[in-house]
Design a protein around this motif. Structure first.
Motif, PDB file in Angstrom:
ATOM      1  N   UNK A   1       0.400  -0.219   4.348  1.00  0.00           N
ATOM      2  CA  UNK A   1       0.661  -0.777   3.024  1.00  0.00           C
ATOM      3  C   UNK A   1       0.175  -2.218   2.932  1.00  0.00           C
ATOM      4  N   UNK A   2       0.461  -2.999   3.939  1.00  0.00           N
ATOM      5  CA  UNK A   2       0.064  -4.410   3.906  1.00  0.00           C
ATOM      6  C   UNK A   2      -1.453  -4.562   4.015  1.00  0.00           C
ATOM      7  N   UNK A   3      -2.081  -3.731   4.838  1.00  0.00           N
ATOM      8  CA  UNK A   3      -3.538  -3.766   4.923  1.00  0.00           C
ATOM      9  C   UNK A   3      -4.182  -3.286   3.627  1.00  0.00           C
ATOM     10  N   UNK A   4      -3.509  -2.416   2.917  1.00  0.00           N
ATOM     11  CA  UNK A   4      -4.028  -1.871   1.661  1.00  0.00           C
ATOM     12  C   UNK A   4      -3.726  -2.714   0.444  1.00  0.00           C
ATOM     13  N   UNK A   5      -3.280  -3.963   0.640  1.00  0.00           N
ATOM     14  CA  UNK A   5      -3.003  -4.915  -0.439  1.00  0.00           C
ATOM     15  C   UNK A   5      -1.827  -4.490  -1.325  1.00  0.00           C
ATOM     16  N   UNK A   6      -0.885  -3.775  -0.707  1.00  0.00           N
ATOM     17  CA  UNK A   6       0.396  -3.575  -1.370  1.00  0.00           C
ATOM     18  C   UNK A   6       1.201  -4.870  -1.218  1.00  0.00           C
ATOM     19  N   UNK A   7       1.984  -5.200  -2.224  1.00  0.00           N
ATOM     20  CA  UNK A   7       2.767  -6.429  -2.183  1.00  0.00           C
ATOM     21  C   UNK A   7       4.259  -6.118  -2.123  1.00  0.00           C
ATOM     22  N   UNK A   8       4.946  -6.779  -1.212  1.00  0.00           N
ATOM     23  CA  UNK A   8       6.385  -6.611  -1.084  1.00  0.00           C
ATOM     24  C   UNK A   8       7.083  -7.111  -2.356  1.00  0.00           C
ATOM     25  N   UNK A   9       8.019  -6.289  -2.872  1.00  0.00           N
ATOM     26  CA  UNK A   9       8.772  -6.732  -4.047  1.00  0.00           C
ATOM     27  C   UNK A   9      10.278  -6.567  -3.875  1.00  0.00           C
TER      28      UNK A   9
END
Length: 248
Positions: free
Chosen positions: A61-69
């Motif tokens: 997720x982090x490598x795929x440019x997902x952002x923690x919310x």
């Protein structure tokens, strides 16, 4: 189970396609399938409720440019039917099911209750849209069109708190929106409301009830735990926005 689905209600409300990854874990193959789906349906927001203990999914997720919310905590408890259990309430308080005439007051109550939610944390959402999201949720639930019903706590016949409930089966229910009007906070009304809701559900034959709250919402966690809920699982909520070059 499909790996990803469009969220009809969210998409209609916000005015752009919103999709949700249905699995709590993710592999590279699944991620490729999800991104293909998003491109095909011109998804603008992709949501992922990730198992907080699954390292591979978090890295992808982090490598795929997902952002923690958000950190999402789910709590649950077993209920036991008890007609003998009573809850002492001040004489000016009334507990009942919400009615259509309550909707304006209930919409006012929920407007500022969820400032710690992922929708507020994610600044891509206009504030007015977020306010309206929860107002729309509580209104639909009074009509039984989203959650199944809304319980209301009133003082002198004026709603000061509310709790929406969704019946998943004849024996399982979940709590959706829950809150006390901020101007009535700190007086123990939240504990009265949650206890009355649990008593009503147990007397209806509900055996298990769950509720989800934000990891940063310590007040809600303390309230639910004081009412007998125990932590069941923890998830990390990610958002991935497809804006401009991100769509390629």
């Amino acid at each position: 189970m499909k790996i990803v689905e469009l969220l009809e209600w969210d998409s209609n409300y916000f005015g752009f396609p919103v999709a949700q990854i249905q699995s709590r874990t993710l592999s590279q193959n699944h991620l490729d399938e999800v991104l293909h789906f998003c491109k095909k349906y011109d998804v603008r927001l992709l949501q992922f409720k990730c198992d907080a203990h699954h390292r591979e999914s978090i890295i992808l997720a982090e490598q795929g440019k997902f952002h923690f919310v958000d950190v999402r905590l789910t709590l649950s408890q077993k209920l036991f039917k008890s007609n003998e259990f009573t809850i002492n309430m001040p004489p000016d308080l009334i507990f009942r099911k919400g009615e259509i005439s309550d909707i304006p007051a209930l919409k006012s109550i929920v407007t500022d209750l969820y400032t710690q939610s992922r929708y507020y944390f994610d600044t891509n959402f206009p504030r007015n849209d977020v306010h309206g999201f929860y107002q729309n949720w509580i209104e639909k639930s009074v009509h039984g069109n989203f959650d199944d019903l809304v319980y209301v706590l009133c003082q002198n016949d004026i709603p000061i708190g509310c709790c929406s409930v969704l019946y998943k089966t004849n024996e399982i229910a979940s709590i959706g929106l829950f809150g006390i009007d901020p101007s009535f906070g700190g007086k123990g009304f939240g504990k009265i409301l949650i206890d009355k809701v649990l008593l009503s559900l147990s007397n209806e034959g509900i055996k298990t009830v769950s509720v989800a709250t934000q990891g940063r919402n310590y007040i809600a966690q303390k309230l639910y735990q004081s009412a007998g809920f125990c932590n069941e699982k923890m998830e990390i909520y990610y958002h991935k926005w497809f804006l401009g070059s991100d769509k390629d």
